[in-house]
Design a protein around this motif. Structure first.
Motif, mmCIF file in Angstrom:
data_model
loop_
_atom_site.group_PDB
_atom_site.id
_atom_site.type_symbol
_atom_site.label_atom_id
_atom_site.label_comp_id
_atom_site.label_asym_id
_atom_site.label_seq_id
_atom_site.Cartn_x
_atom_site.Cartn_y
_atom_site.Cartn_z
ATOM 1 N N ILE A 94 6.012 1.452 4.117
ATOM 2 C CA ILE A 94 5.340 2.016 3.073
ATOM 3 C C ILE A 94 3.749 2.063 3.589
ATOM 4 N N ALA A 95 3.403 0.975 3.822
ATOM 5 C CA ALA A 95 1.787 0.980 4.191
ATOM 6 C C ALA A 95 1.574 1.291 5.941
ATOM 7 N N ASN A 96 0.480 1.869 6.248
ATOM 8 C CA ASN A 96 0.080 2.239 7.645
ATOM 9 C C ASN A 96 -0.992 1.550 8.195
ATOM 10 N N SER A 97 -1.595 0.683 7.195
ATOM 11 C CA SER A 97 -2.829 -0.033 7.472
ATOM 12 C C SER A 97 -2.950 -1.248 6.475
ATOM 13 N N MET A 98 -3.796 -2.331 6.664
ATOM 14 C CA MET A 98 -3.777 -3.537 5.707
ATOM 15 C C MET A 98 -4.938 -4.231 5.948
ATOM 16 N N ILE A 99 -5.541 -4.844 4.832
ATOM 17 C CA ILE A 99 -6.536 -5.686 4.626
ATOM 18 C C ILE A 99 -6.044 -7.318 4.337
ATOM 19 N N MET A 107 -5.234 2.555 -1.744
ATOM 20 C CA MET A 107 -5.323 1.299 -1.698
ATOM 21 C C MET A 107 -4.190 0.683 -2.616
ATOM 22 N N ILE A 108 -3.445 -0.465 -1.974
ATOM 23 C CA ILE A 108 -2.518 -1.184 -2.939
ATOM 24 C C ILE A 108 -3.176 -2.331 -3.056
ATOM 25 N N LEU A 109 -3.347 -2.546 -4.576
ATOM 26 C CA LEU A 109 -3.806 -3.797 -4.749
ATOM 27 C C LEU A 109 -2.932 -4.637 -5.685
ATOM 28 N N LYS A 154 -1.537 10.423 4.327
ATOM 29 C CA LYS A 154 -2.941 9.789 4.270
ATOM 30 C C LYS A 154 -2.885 8.222 4.681
ATOM 31 N N ARG A 155 -3.959 7.540 4.586
ATOM 32 C CA ARG A 155 -3.965 6.289 4.936
ATOM 33 C C ARG A 155 -3.500 5.390 3.797
ATOM 34 N N VAL A 156 -2.622 4.659 3.920
ATOM 35 C CA VAL A 156 -1.878 3.761 2.732
ATOM 36 C C VAL A 156 -2.174 2.167 3.063
ATOM 37 N N CYS A 157 -3.074 1.559 2.403
ATOM 38 C CA CYS A 157 -3.505 0.420 2.982
ATOM 39 C C CYS A 157 -2.958 -0.712 1.881
ATOM 40 N N ALA A 158 -2.142 -1.446 2.376
ATOM 41 C CA ALA A 158 -1.878 -2.821 1.678
ATOM 42 C C ALA A 158 -2.947 -3.685 1.695
ATOM 43 N N VAL A 159 -3.531 -3.970 0.277
ATOM 44 C CA VAL A 159 -4.740 -5.246 0.225
ATOM 45 C C VAL A 159 -4.034 -6.447 0.465
ATOM 46 N N GLY A 160 -3.817 -6.986 1.504
ATOM 47 C CA GLY A 160 -3.298 -8.362 1.357
ATOM 48 C C GLY A 160 -1.830 -8.503 1.729
ATOM 49 N N THR A 161 -1.149 -9.615 2.232
ATOM 50 C CA THR A 161 0.054 -9.719 2.424
ATOM 51 C C THR A 161 0.940 -9.652 1.293
ATOM 52 N N THR A 162 0.457 -9.955 0.226
ATOM 53 C CA THR A 162 1.188 -10.103 -1.156
ATOM 54 C C THR A 162 1.599 -8.479 -1.551
ATOM 55 N N SER A 163 0.466 -7.804 -1.323
ATOM 56 C CA SER A 163 0.763 -6.451 -1.625
ATOM 57 C C SER A 163 1.713 -5.733 -0.696
ATOM 58 N N MET A 164 1.769 -6.224 0.725
ATOM 59 C CA MET A 164 2.742 -5.788 1.924
ATOM 60 C C MET A 164 3.954 -6.233 1.296
ATOM 61 N N ARG A 165 4.291 -7.415 1.027
ATOM 62 C CA ARG A 165 5.529 -8.073 0.744
ATOM 63 C C ARG A 165 6.204 -7.264 -0.714
ATOM 64 N N THR A 166 5.197 -7.040 -1.272
ATOM 65 C CA THR A 166 5.584 -6.483 -2.681
ATOM 66 C C THR A 166 6.253 -4.760 -2.411
ATOM 67 N N VAL A 167 5.538 -4.295 -1.625
ATOM 68 C CA VAL A 167 6.041 -2.469 -1.443
ATOM 69 C C VAL A 167 7.228 -2.762 -0.424
ATOM 70 N N GLU A 168 7.200 -3.446 0.416
ATOM 71 C CA GLU A 168 8.332 -3.729 1.456
ATOM 72 C C GLU A 168 9.615 -4.238 0.667
ATOM 73 N N SER A 169 9.509 -4.695 -0.472
ATOM 74 C CA SER A 169 10.565 -5.390 -1.125
ATOM 75 C C SER A 169 11.235 -4.248 -1.959
ATOM 76 N N SER A 170 10.862 -2.914 -1.983
ATOM 77 C CA SER A 170 11.417 -1.922 -2.890
ATOM 78 C C SER A 170 11.155 -0.630 -2.243
ATOM 79 N N VAL A 171 11.818 -0.242 -1.061
ATOM 80 C CA VAL A 171 11.748 0.829 -0.316
ATOM 81 C C VAL A 171 13.125 1.688 -0.631
ATOM 82 N N SER A 172 13.024 3.072 -0.810
ATOM 83 C CA SER A 172 14.188 3.719 -0.874
ATOM 84 C C SER A 172 14.806 4.218 0.449
#
Length: 349
Positions: free
Chosen positions: A297-302, A56-58, A255-273
């Protein structure tokens, strides 16, 4: 896709004015993208959808009491000042919004506190409601920040018409909030209780903490029909080595990689190799995610239920599919799910 694709009728009574009594007992709508099914649960049931090694990405940003009320010199008019971001620590310069803006001009002074112990001078206009203030305060920087905290109120969203209540100070903050700097809470995280987090950790779910200091830009309305012309305000983000390692291990182990919230999703999508992994990063992002978009990055989200035409709804539609989200939102309105900051949650798997 166009702006008009993201409009829908949202009954006003579905905008949540108060949070659920217990954080993890909000309602939860579960969307399965593969099966195209919708289930109705309670938030604490998310534990059933995660296993050992899942991630879970918090977003661990912390909301500061950003709303101040002051009086204009000479006239004494009551002015609301919403602190957006600190521009210069030494000079105590801040970007702010003022209301009513028409009364506030360069050179005006504003007085805060019953003893008027904090004064600010308007030194620039930035937008129709935006101003740059220089705070005048006799004391150290730490004393100044303490004074802001003492005089400031929890910055509840504008749609909440009631006055701020003492409980809001604690409830409008995630239990994992650490890094102060947000003017709004990352609301998907508000549903986690200490007990639920502990149960997830015991089950072996890994927590990766990132930071995005939520600014008002996240909530700025989109006013152009062509979404590619919308510009997001920049927000400060931080991804450390530890978080990147946890997330990348989850990706590599499928594994299931879950972005908790749109802010977490935007954060990880902003720094992808280039190989689709998460890179550590310190800086700013103005990333705007709308359909069509390939997530790395994430394959699920809350996430929470968002308002019509919002950038948040656009991101969720990009992740789950526009038609599926439209169906889910129609059901949410019919089933009287509560929307927005203090509302109910959605898990997309």
């Amino acid at each position: 896709m166009k702006l008009s694709h993201f409009n829908f009728d949202l009954p006003e009574e579905l905008l949540a004015e108060h949070p659920a009594e217990h954080r993890d007992e909000s309602r939860l709508m579960v969307l399965d993208r593969e099966k195209q099914t919708i289930e109705h649960k309670l938030f604490k049931d998310i534990i059933d959808y995660f296993d050992e090694g899942d991630v879970m990405i918090l977003n661990n940003t912390k909301v500061f009491p950003a709303r101040l009320f002051g009086n204009k010199e000479k006239t004494g008019a009551r002015i609301e000042v919403f602190l957006l971001r600190e521009l210069n620590q030494d000079q105590r310069l801040w970007d702010v919004l003022v209301d009513p803006a028409r009364k506030i001009r360069i050179g005006n002074k504003l007085y805060f506190g019953e003893d008027e112990s904090l004064v600010a001078e308007v030194i620039d206009n930035t937008t129709s409601r935006g101003r740059t203030l220089r705070f005048l305060y006799d004391g150290s920087y730490m004393d100044f920040r303490r004074k802001l905290n003492e005089l400031g109120q929890t910055p509840l969203p504008k749609y909440i018409k009631r006055d701020v209540e003492p409980e809001d100070e604690e409830r409008y903050q995630t239990i994992f909030a650490k890094n102060e700097g947000a003017v709004a809470a990352p609301t998907a995280g508000l549903h986690f209780s200490k007990h639920l987090l502990k149960r997830l950790e015991i089950k072996g779910v890994d927590m990766a903490e990132v930071t995005l200091h939520v600014g008002l830009g996240t909530f700025n309305p989109v006013e152009v029909e062509d979404l590619s012309k919308h510009k997001m305000d920049s927000e400060e983000i931080s991804i450390d080595e530890r978080a990147a390692t946890i997330v990348n291990r989850g990706i590599e182990n499928k594994k299931r990689v879950c972005a908790v919230g749109t802010t977490s999703m935007r954060t990880v999508e902003s720094s992808v190799s280039s190989s689709g992994r998460l890179n550590p990063y310190e800086g700013w992002t103005n990333k705007f995610i709308f359909p069509p978009y390939d997530f790395s990055i994430a394959n699920s989200m809350i996430t929470n239920f968002h308002t019509p035409k919002s950038t948040l709804l656009m991101m969720v539609s990009a992740f789950a599919g526009h038609d599926f989200i439209k169906k889910a939102y129609d059901e949410a309105v019919k089933e009287k799910y509560r929307f927005y900051s203090y509302g109910d949650a959605m898990l997309i798997i």
